[in-house]
Structure formats: structure tokens, C-alpha cells
Design a protein around this motif. Sequence first.
Motif, short mmCIF file in Angstrom:
data_model
loop_
_atom_site.label_atom_id
_atom_site.label_comp_id
_atom_site.label_asym_id
_atom_site.label_seq_id
_atom_site.Cartn_x
_atom_site.Cartn_y
_atom_site.Cartn_z
N LYS A 195 1.07 -1.37 -0.34
CA LYS A 195 0.08 0.05 0.00
C LYS A 195 0.64 1.09 -0.03
O LYS A 195 0.65 2.26 -0.81
N VAL A 196 1.59 1.55 1.20
CA VAL A 196 2.71 2.53 1.09
C VAL A 196 3.62 2.65 -0.64
O VAL A 196 3.81 3.38 -1.28
N ALA A 197 3.81 1.20 -0.96
CA ALA A 197 4.53 1.11 -2.36
C ALA A 197 3.97 1.61 -3.33
O ALA A 197 4.28 3.00 -3.97
N SER A 198 2.50 1.74 -3.47
CA SER A 198 1.68 2.29 -4.71
C SER A 198 1.03 3.54 -4.27
O SER A 198 0.82 4.59 -5.01
N GLN A 199 1.31 3.94 -3.21
CA GLN A 199 0.94 5.48 -3.30
C GLN A 199 3.08 6.35 -2.59
O GLN A 199 2.70 7.72 -3.73
N LYS A 200 2.97 5.83 -3.39
CA LYS A 200 4.78 6.10 -3.82
C LYS A 200 5.15 5.95 -5.38
O LYS A 200 6.11 6.29 -6.11
N GLY A 201 3.80 5.69 -6.47
CA GLY A 201 4.00 5.72 -7.18
C GLY A 201 4.82 4.32 -7.92
O GLY A 201 5.25 3.52 -9.29
N LEU A 202 4.73 3.05 -6.93
CA LEU A 202 6.20 2.52 -7.78
C LEU A 202 4.72 1.23 -7.38
O LEU A 202 3.96 0.78 -6.71
N CYS A 203 4.75 0.22 -8.43
CA CYS A 203 3.94 -0.66 -9.16
C CYS A 203 4.74 -2.16 -8.88
O CYS A 203 5.27 -2.94 -9.71
N GLU A 256 12.43 3.05 3.44
CA GLU A 256 10.92 4.53 3.43
C GLU A 256 9.74 3.89 3.55
O GLU A 256 8.62 4.01 4.42
N ILE A 257 9.92 2.81 1.95
CA ILE A 257 8.63 2.17 3.21
C ILE A 257 8.62 0.86 4.18
O ILE A 257 7.41 0.92 4.44
#
Length: 279
Positions: free
Chosen positions: A83-91, A144-145
Motif C-alpha cells: 500500500k505504501v509502495a503504491s502511494q509512492k507510485g511504485l507498482c 522509506e516504505i
Amino acid sequence: MVIRSPFLFIMFLRFSILSSMAFMYHMVSQFKSKINTMVTNSRKVKITCGNDEFVVKGVVFDKDGVLTGGFDLWKQIFSLYMKVASQKGLCVEKVAIDLFGVDEDPSIAPLSLCTMEEAKCLLAAAIWLMHKIDWATCRKLSQEIVEEAQRVISPEMVYSPLPGAKELFTLLSQHVPVAIATSDSRSNVEEMFKFWQVELPIIVSAEDVKRGKPFPDMLLKVSSLMGIPCEDLVVFGDSLGDVQMAHSAGAKAVAVGIRIPEADSWVQSLLEVSVEVLE
């Protein structure tokens, strides 16, 4: 040395006597300490798991999946990472599921066995594979994640004892030495016992040895700290790595929550374990 003054002679004699008494007291105290250690380490308990019995002088627990949490908890934490990765634009979820072994056998999957540093590395690898950005940035984003996800994880979520865990741990601690051997950090183990309001046992984490599970290093260190041979220990774990660590050191292994063919016994939960104190 010749002492001519009667007063000085008496003072010298008193000093000599007091010094001798102090030395004897120290020696007796040391001797008593050694005796107490030997008595503690010679006490045994009989642990029954189903049809299997183990007579041991000390008990070692893995942490995650045995005393707290487990694979389902790690899946929840993994979902927070995604979820955090997705918020950073990481798929990265698709490749991360494979790297962490989210859908694999919990007894061998990295998700349940890896250290926190290894988890960060796997997460960084997922970022690299999906986005091909420089490795230093991958590692920074991974850090960071994990940090952002941990801010929303409550103590109740990660430290609440599994059924029978606190009761068994407390009972055994009253009679024989008990230790934790875990791939988790020492600080997390200390936080768990603080949450439990239980006195700290012997703790050996991945930080304390050169080689973690399945190598015997953790258990050998526990054995040294306890003063008890590995042959007189039993290990409760939930992974093949726990079982391999125990056997490579010469101890017995009980699988918890999952059947592991290589284990000496297994229980669905620690509620199924009974203890008899042997004098």
C-alpha cells in the motif's frame, strides 16, 4: 618485617584477620554461586506434545509464529508495504509476491523466515525489477516504505501472544532456563516482553551471530549462555529453518502450527503442550 610496637602489632594482626575473613567470604560466595548454577541447570522438565515426550533442562522458542503473529500477520504487514509502495507510485506487488513467497509454504517462505534487513533487500529487488531505477534509490525507497508502514502497526497487532504462549512461557520460566532464538531484532523481542509485562529471558537474535537459521549458531550461543548442552534442549519453531537449526546443534525440535516432517513432534498450538517438573 619486624614490628616492635605492641600497638602496631595488634593493628597488623587485626588487619590480617579481617583480610583473611573477607577472602574466605568471597570464596564461599563464589562456591555457593556455582552450586546454585549447577542446581538450576540440573533441574529437568518433561514436555509432552501429543504422543511424544521430551525430558529437557532448557527450552528455546522462536518468536514469530510460535509466541506471536505468524504467517497471516506477515501477510498483513506485506500488504501494508504494498500500500505504501503504491502511494509512492511504485507498482511492485506482482513481483514482490514471488520474491517474498507470499503464496508458498509458510515453513520455507522468505516472508516468514527473512530478517528485517533481508526483507528490505527483497523489497528493493522488487523495485529494481519493476522500475529499473538505480540500486541506491531502490534501497532508499525500500527503507522509506518499511519505516512508513511500521508507523501504523500497533503493538497489539504484532505482540499479542498466541493461544497458550504466555502461559507456557511463564510456567517453564519458573522451573528451567528459557530463551528466544529469532531472526527478528533484539529490540522487537524486548518490546514484545514489555508488552507482555514479562521479565526478559535469554535472547539471541540474528544480530548476535554470524550465521542465522538454519545454521546452529543461535542455538549454540543459547546453550553457552544457559550452561546447558544442546542435547538437553528442545526448540519450538514454525519453520524448517528452526528444525534444521535444532538438529544441527543436537537438540530436539517441535513444530508449532504446521506439520514439518523433519520435526521430532508437532502441535497445532502451544495449548496442546503439557509440562511436568522433574526434581
